[in-house]
Design an enzyme around this catalytic site. Structure first.
Site, PDB file in Angstrom:
ATOM      1  CB  CYS A  64      42.757 -42.670 -92.916  1.00 44.90           C
ATOM      2  SG  CYS A  64      43.711 -42.544 -94.425  1.00 44.90           S
ATOM      3  CB  CYS A  65      41.067 -44.360 -87.890  1.00 48.60           C
ATOM      4  SG  CYS A  65      42.349 -45.181 -86.927  1.00 48.60           S
ATOM      5  CD1 TRP A  66      42.446 -38.729 -83.002  1.00 47.31           C
ATOM      6  CD2 TRP A  66      41.952 -37.579 -84.850  1.00 47.31           C
ATOM      7  NE1 TRP A  66      42.739 -37.412 -82.775  1.00 47.31           N
ATOM      8  CE2 TRP A  66      42.446 -36.678 -83.905  1.00 47.31           C
ATOM      9  CE3 TRP A  66      41.584 -37.081 -86.100  1.00 47.31           C
ATOM     10  CZ2 TRP A  66      42.584 -35.307 -84.149  1.00 47.31           C
ATOM     11  CZ3 TRP A  66      41.713 -35.726 -86.348  1.00 47.31           C
ATOM     12  CH2 TRP A  66      42.206 -34.861 -85.378  1.00 47.31           C
ATOM     13  CG  LEU A 108      42.366 -39.423 -90.604  1.00 48.31           C
ATOM     14  CD1 LEU A 108      40.869 -39.548 -90.315  1.00 48.31           C
ATOM     15  CD2 LEU A 108      42.603 -39.010 -92.042  1.00 48.31           C
TER      16      LEU A 108
END
Length: 151
Positions: A64-66, A108
């Site tokens: 996960c990342c932004w 995210l």
């Protein structure tokens, strides 16, 4: 199933992901912002989680990342990993079915908790296709990992 999970930010949906996977009976190995003392940079923690899949330490990973894009790019640089950025259940189903994806990448920013559950339902319900063309495509990607001509 043992699942490596990484996130570059300690966001509510990332924490919910870990809880949801454990509630489904999976063993979770956390990385990045989800593990105190770990390097939370998306390129670092996504690679670590993906490498655990490639090395068969974990069965699958969720990175996960932004936006989910950086995490998917980093994971896909690890040979043997087929990471898919999924923003809905239909994409998650197709990624598992047609691409035999072994790493799920999530945004995210875009993923709510109800959507997270739908994506995970689809991801875990789908089986890799036995169709000859689909298997040939996955094999071709594997040859690209080895630096061989994909012909």
């Amino acid at each position: 199933m043992r699942i490596s999970v990484s996130s570059d930010m300690d966001e509510p949906v990332a924490r919910a992901l870990v809880v949801e996977l454990r509630d489904r009976g999976h063993e979770v190995v956390a990385h990045g912002a989800l593990r105190p003392g770990d390097d939370p940079r998306w390129a670092v923690c996504s690679e670590v989680a993906a490498r655990e899949v490639a090395d068969r330490v974990s069965d699958q990973a969720v990175v996960c990342c932004w936006t989910g894009t950086g995490a998917s790019i980093a994971a896909n640089k690890v040979p043997g990993v087929r990471a898919a950025l999924c923003t809905d259940a239909g994409t998650a189903d197709g990624a598992r079915r047609w691409n035999d994806a072994n790493v799920l990448a999530l945004s995210l920013r875009l993923t709510s908790e109800p959507l997270l559950k739908e994506i995970l339902d689809a991801w875990f319900a789908a089986e890799p296709s036995a169709d000859t063309e689909d298997r040939e495509n996955v094999a071709r990607v594997g040859r690209l990992d080895l630096g061989r001509p994909a012909r």
